[in-house]
Motif scaffolding. Structure first.
Motif, PDB file in Angstrom:
ATOM      1  N   LEU A 111       0.837  -1.201   0.000  1.00 25.81           N
ATOM      2  CA  LEU A 111       0.000   0.000   0.000  1.00 25.81           C
ATOM      3  C   LEU A 111       0.873   1.253   0.000  1.00 25.81           C
ATOM      4  O   LEU A 111       0.583   2.223  -0.707  1.00 25.81           O
ATOM      5  CB  LEU A 111      -0.922  -0.001   1.227  1.00 25.81           C
ATOM      6  N   GLY A 112       1.941   1.201   0.780  1.00 26.75           N
ATOM      7  CA  GLY A 112       2.874   2.331   0.816  1.00 26.75           C
ATOM      8  C   GLY A 112       3.517   2.572  -0.540  1.00 26.75           C
ATOM      9  O   GLY A 112       3.684   3.724  -0.958  1.00 26.75           O
ATOM     10  N   THR A 154       2.201   1.825  -3.430  1.00 28.95           N
ATOM     11  CA  THR A 154       1.141   2.366  -4.292  1.00 28.95           C
ATOM     12  C   THR A 154       0.960   3.864  -4.060  1.00 28.95           C
ATOM     13  O   THR A 154       0.908   4.656  -5.013  1.00 28.95           O
ATOM     14  CB  THR A 154      -0.192   1.646  -4.013  1.00 28.95           C
ATOM     15  N   ILE A 155       0.870   4.248  -2.794  1.00 24.36           N
ATOM     16  CA  ILE A 155       0.672   5.661  -2.452  1.00 24.36           C
ATOM     17  C   ILE A 155       1.870   6.494  -2.909  1.00 24.36           C
ATOM     18  O   ILE A 155       1.707   7.597  -3.456  1.00 24.36           O
ATOM     19  CB  ILE A 155       0.454   5.821  -0.930  1.00 24.36           C
ATOM     20  N   LEU A 208       1.836   6.802  -6.827  1.00 26.25           N
ATOM     21  CA  LEU A 208       0.740   7.677  -7.257  1.00 26.25           C
ATOM     22  C   LEU A 208       0.998   9.125  -6.871  1.00 26.25           C
ATOM     23  O   LEU A 208       0.735  10.046  -7.659  1.00 26.25           O
ATOM     24  CB  LEU A 208      -0.578   7.199  -6.639  1.00 26.25           C
ATOM     25  N   SER A 209       1.507   9.354  -5.674  1.00 20.67           N
ATOM     26  CA  SER A 209       1.781  10.723  -5.221  1.00 20.67           C
ATOM     27  C   SER A 209       2.818  11.394  -6.107  1.00 20.67           C
ATOM     28  O   SER A 209       2.664  12.549  -6.510  1.00 20.67           O
ATOM     29  CB  SER A 209       2.271  10.704  -3.764  1.00 20.67           C
ATOM     30  N   SER A 227       6.674   0.201  -9.579  1.00 23.71           N
ATOM     31  CA  SER A 227       6.354  -0.425  -8.289  1.00 23.71           C
ATOM     32  C   SER A 227       7.161  -1.700  -8.076  1.00 23.71           C
ATOM     33  O   SER A 227       7.294  -2.178  -6.945  1.00 23.71           O
ATOM     34  CB  SER A 227       4.860  -0.749  -8.215  1.00 23.71           C
ATOM     35  N   SER A 234      -4.064  -0.787  -9.705  1.00 24.52           N
ATOM     36  CA  SER A 234      -4.503   0.433  -9.014  1.00 24.52           C
ATOM     37  C   SER A 234      -3.741   1.647  -9.549  1.00 24.52           C
ATOM     38  O   SER A 234      -4.335   2.679  -9.869  1.00 24.52           O
ATOM     39  CB  SER A 234      -4.269   0.302  -7.505  1.00 24.52           C
TER      40      SER A 234
END
Length: 258
Positions: free
Chosen positions: A26-27, A29-30, A33-34, A77, A137
């Motif tokens: 999740l980290g 991904t964030i 995306l950020s 990723s 995602s």
């Protein structure tokens, strides 16, 4: 065999290690995306320059980015998920022995090759789920934000299959190493040596060698996803999986389980 896989998957998904790896994914991904959405910067991770060409995982997008840029950004990723796959594999295999789960499973009467194969399959399934969620995602959200609608579905499927396959090969290799060594610190040192060693030495190594190293394979996929030979990659991946799994079964069959 099916019951073994089910029980291994059940233990894996409920383990603190998998939950921690899911948080790590999740980290990743964030972070991707950020960087892609809120900045115009491009960040190279685990990169080196050879013959004037920069190689590594590239994260970040600029306004006017094309679909290929979004695909490469999503594949960025892989830098984080490659490490997560190694951590998940080594920790899960070593902790099963230390906790006594492996001893109980062996005592139950299952053939050792089935026990080993079951844990490798469950780990591949577990990390594949994280890969699919993270990759799709990032790609879907960036497509919406950058208003990219000319999506190349076949290319996405091809890349995702290769992405999962290469990480599956990584799980198989480090599954064998974890069974052989049974020491998390040593496995971590091997992983660091692999990543840093290839980063520094790859220009001097033969492409025949690097094309069979999972880390090099996933980095190449992240750089030129549309140019990778699908069949050739799958053949190499299956060879790595078969050889490392076979060696792992041999080692596991001869190990004393305490």
């Amino acid at each position: 065999m099916v019951n073994l896989i089910k029980s291994d998957l059940y233990r894996l998904f409920r383990s603190k290690t998998y939950k921690s790896c899911a948080i790590g994914a999740l980290g990743v991904t964030i972070f991707v995306l950020s960087l892609a959405i809120f900045t115009d910067a491009e960040l190279w991770i685990m990169a080196f320059t050879s013959n004037g060409v920069r190689r590594g995982f590239m994260i970040g997008l600029e306004q006017g980015a094309a679909f290929r840029d979004l695909l490469i950004n999503a594949l960025g990723s892989g830098a984080g998920l490659y490490i997560i796959a190694i951590v998940l594999t080594s920790t899960a295999i070593i902790s099963r022995k230390r906790s006594g789960i492996m001893k109980a499973t062996v005592a139950y009467g299952y053939e050792r090759w089935k026990i080993y194969l079951s844990q490798v399959i469950s780990l591949i399934v577990g990390i594949s789920i994280l890969i699919i969620i993270v990759f799709l995602s990032i790609l879907s959200i960036t497509c919406i934000v950058f208003k990219i609608y000319n999506i190349e579905l076949l290319l996405i499927v091809k890349v995702l299959i290769l992405y999962i396959s290469v990480v599956a090969a990584t799980v198989s290799v480090y599954g064998f190493l974890s069974t052989l060594i049974q020491n998390s610190e040593v496995i971590s040192a091997i992983a660091i040596a692999e990543i840093l060693g290839l980063t520094m030495l790859e220009p001097a190594l033969s492409i025949k060698i690097t094309s069979f190293i999972p880390y090099s394979m996933i980095r190449t996929l992240a750089q030129v996803p549309e140019s990778v030979d699908f069949i050739s990659y799958l053949i190499k991946v299956f060879l790595i999986i078969i050889i490392s799994t076979f060696l792992g079964i041999i080692i596991f069959s001869k190990k004393e389980i305490k």
